[in-house]
Design a protein around this motif. Structure first.
Motif, short mmCIF file in Angstrom:
data_model
loop_
_atom_site.label_atom_id
_atom_site.label_comp_id
_atom_site.label_asym_id
_atom_site.label_seq_id
_atom_site.Cartn_x
_atom_site.Cartn_y
_atom_site.Cartn_z
N VAL A 99 0.93 -1.04 -0.02
CA VAL A 99 -0.02 -0.04 0.03
C VAL A 99 0.97 1.27 -0.01
CG1 VAL A 99 -1.83 1.27 1.47
CG2 VAL A 99 -1.97 -1.21 1.29
N GLY A 100 0.61 2.03 -0.80
CA GLY A 100 1.44 3.40 -0.87
C GLY A 100 0.82 4.35 -1.94
N GLY A 103 7.28 3.26 -6.07
CA GLY A 103 7.97 2.12 -6.51
C GLY A 103 7.46 0.64 -6.01
N LYS A 104 6.04 0.47 -5.80
CA LYS A 104 5.40 -0.68 -5.54
C LYS A 104 5.66 -1.68 -6.56
CE LYS A 104 1.28 0.95 -4.68
NZ LYS A 104 1.63 2.09 -5.26
N ILE A 154 7.66 -5.42 -6.52
CA ILE A 154 7.17 -6.87 -6.90
C ILE A 154 7.81 -7.54 -8.11
CG2 ILE A 154 5.24 -6.23 -8.48
CD1 ILE A 154 3.36 -8.14 -6.80
N SER A 155 8.21 -6.58 -9.11
CA SER A 155 8.94 -7.11 -10.19
C SER A 155 10.41 -7.75 -9.79
CB SER A 155 9.16 -6.24 -11.29
OG SER A 155 10.01 -5.16 -10.72
N ASP A 213 0.48 -6.14 -5.62
CA ASP A 213 0.89 -4.57 -5.75
C ASP A 213 -0.39 -4.06 -6.03
OD1 ASP A 213 1.86 -2.40 -6.66
OD2 ASP A 213 2.08 -3.08 -8.91
N LEU A 214 -0.90 -3.15 -5.29
CA LEU A 214 -2.13 -2.58 -5.20
C LEU A 214 -1.94 -1.05 -6.00
CD1 LEU A 214 -3.74 -3.53 -1.68
CD2 LEU A 214 -3.93 -4.56 -3.88
N PRO A 215 -3.03 -0.75 -6.55
CA PRO A 215 -2.75 0.80 -7.35
C PRO A 215 -2.67 1.89 -6.40
CG PRO A 215 -4.59 -0.53 -8.43
CD PRO A 215 -4.17 -1.42 -7.22
#
Length: 427
Positions: free
Chosen positions: A164-165, A170-171, A175-176, A211-213
């Motif tokens: 969450v951010g 850079g989320k 995750i990548s 990874d949330l929007p």
């Protein structure tokens, strides 16, 4: 295309009609009634499938109808039940009744099933009405209509950790780098328009990260992408707040953290109480160390320092998240505060009908139980009509009509049917 919310009309199968038949065989006297019952209508059943990640298929269905039950036949042959209709949905799907807002089911395990609309009962054949009083009944019933409702179907992703951010912290890059997920990464806000899932390997163990929007101020009230994606965080065991320690976007990291916590709490008190950690990202930038020092002075939080450019702290992040997950209890992971509405109550003291006086000589009757009785009745004989009138009397309809002032010859209307009221009718 990621679709996580759909409205769908469902109508289960109608029950088969009962049969009116009499046994006619040579040399057999008094053969009697032998009409079989109709078969049950097919249910509509949702099945959770871990291979699905979106509700896209349901978006194009619009209206699903179940299979009808077969009619009963002579020789006491019961009609075949309608085949059930199975619809696959992703694991993590919650189904609500759109009209009442009550939850019908919450599918959180692979191959878990739930009936979202029940098929109608088959109508009784005339053999079922044989009694000591009535040796040769001609009455039989129509099958009941299947349950019809509009469903609000929501997908809440099942992940162990939710990132969450704010936008562009850079989320997606994180995750990548720690999983095999390949989200879209670009230097503009709201690059991520739908959640991305990735499996993280940490030694011999693994877990799922989402990874949330990006969340912005007012998200819990629907601003920006709003609470559309905060609901996915509610299914995560651990919340990881990702902060841009470089402040390259011009946002103050302390203020940013306060906004994130406030939006999460405004959306769900329970979500705000979940175990959380802070990821201090972009630590390769010049201003990051000073900003991190400022953050540590203000908050006594568990912090993991990372950089997707240099790879700093990424291995530590993977194992630290695993450690936190192992310490987090499994219970209540999938329970939402709204699940208190899960039980559909039946209030036994309420009358199953309503009577409205339309004018001096017309009374309109309504009610699910009453209308169902009407739809089952075949008005093809005096016997069937008397049975219907007797059922109304047992429900208390006659007594209430008398209390309202109904007189002989007044019109009683139920749906599209009209009947003449007779207060002296002998059942």
């Amino acid at each position: 295309m990621f679709i996580d919310e759909v409205l769908l009309k469902v109508e289960a199968g109608k029950g088969g009609d009962g049969c009116s038949s009499f046994r006619h065989e040579k040399f057999i006297e008094m053969g009697g009634p032998d009409g079989g019952n109709g078969g049950k209508g097919g249910d509509i059943i949702f099945v959770a499938d871990e291979g699905l990640k979106t509700l896209l298929d349901l978006r194009y269905m619009k209206h699903v109808k179940g299979n009808k039950g077969r009619n009963g036949q002579g020789a006491n042959k019961t009609g075949e039940s309608g085949e059930d209709t199975y619809i696959k949905v992703p694991v993590g799907t919650t189904v609500k009744d759109e009209e009442t807002g009550l939850i019908i089911c919450d599918l959180t395990r692979h191959l878990e099933e739930a009936i979202v609309a029940k098929g109608g009962r088959g109508g009784k054949g005339n053999a079922a009405f044989k009694s000591n009083k009535t040796k040769a009944p001609t009455t039989s019933e129509y099958g009941e209509p299947g349950e019809a409702r509009t469903l609000k179907i929501e997908l809440k992703l099942l992940a162990d950790v939710g990132l969450v951010g704010f936008p562009s912290v850079g989320k997606s890059s994180l995750i990548s780098r720690i999983s095999a997920a390949k989200p879209k990464i670009a230097d503009y806000h709201f690059t991520t328009l739908s959640p991305n899932l990735g499996v993280v390997s940490a030694g011999s163990s693994s877990y799922v990260i989402a990874d949330l929007p990006g969340i912005i101020e007012g998200a819990s009230e629907g601003i920006g992408l709003g609470d559309k994606f905060l609901k996915h965080a509610s299914r995560c065991k651990v919340i990881a707040y990702v902060l841009d320690m470089s402040e390259v976007e011009g946002r103050d990291v302390l203020e940013e953290y306060e906004i994130l916590k406030r939006e999460v709490k405004n959306y769900s008190e329970k979500l705000s109480r979940k175990k959380s950690i802070v990821i201090a990202n972009k630590m390769d930038m010049p201003a990051s160390l000073e900003n991190l020092k400022k953050f540590k002075e203000a908050y006594n939080e568990e912090i993991i320092e990372t950089s997707c450019v240099t790879g700093e702290g990424l291995d530590n992040l993977k194992f630290k998240l695993l450690e936190v997950l192992n310490k987090t209890e499994e219970e209540n992971v999938y329970e939402d505060e709204e699940m208190e509405n899960y039980v559909l109550y039946e209030f036994k003291n309420e009358k199953p009908y309503e009577i409205v006086k339309e004018n001096d000589h017309t009374y309109v009757l309504s009610g699910e139980k009453l209308e169902l009785l009407l739809k089952r009745t075949k008005f093809n004989s005096e016997e069937a009509e008397l049975r219907f009138a007797r059922k109304l009397k047992n429900l208390g309809v006659d007594e209430e009509l008398m209390h309202l002032g109904a007189k002989d010859g007044d019109t009683i209307r139920i749906l599209d049917y009209e009947f003449e009221y007779n207060e002296r009718l002998n059942y």
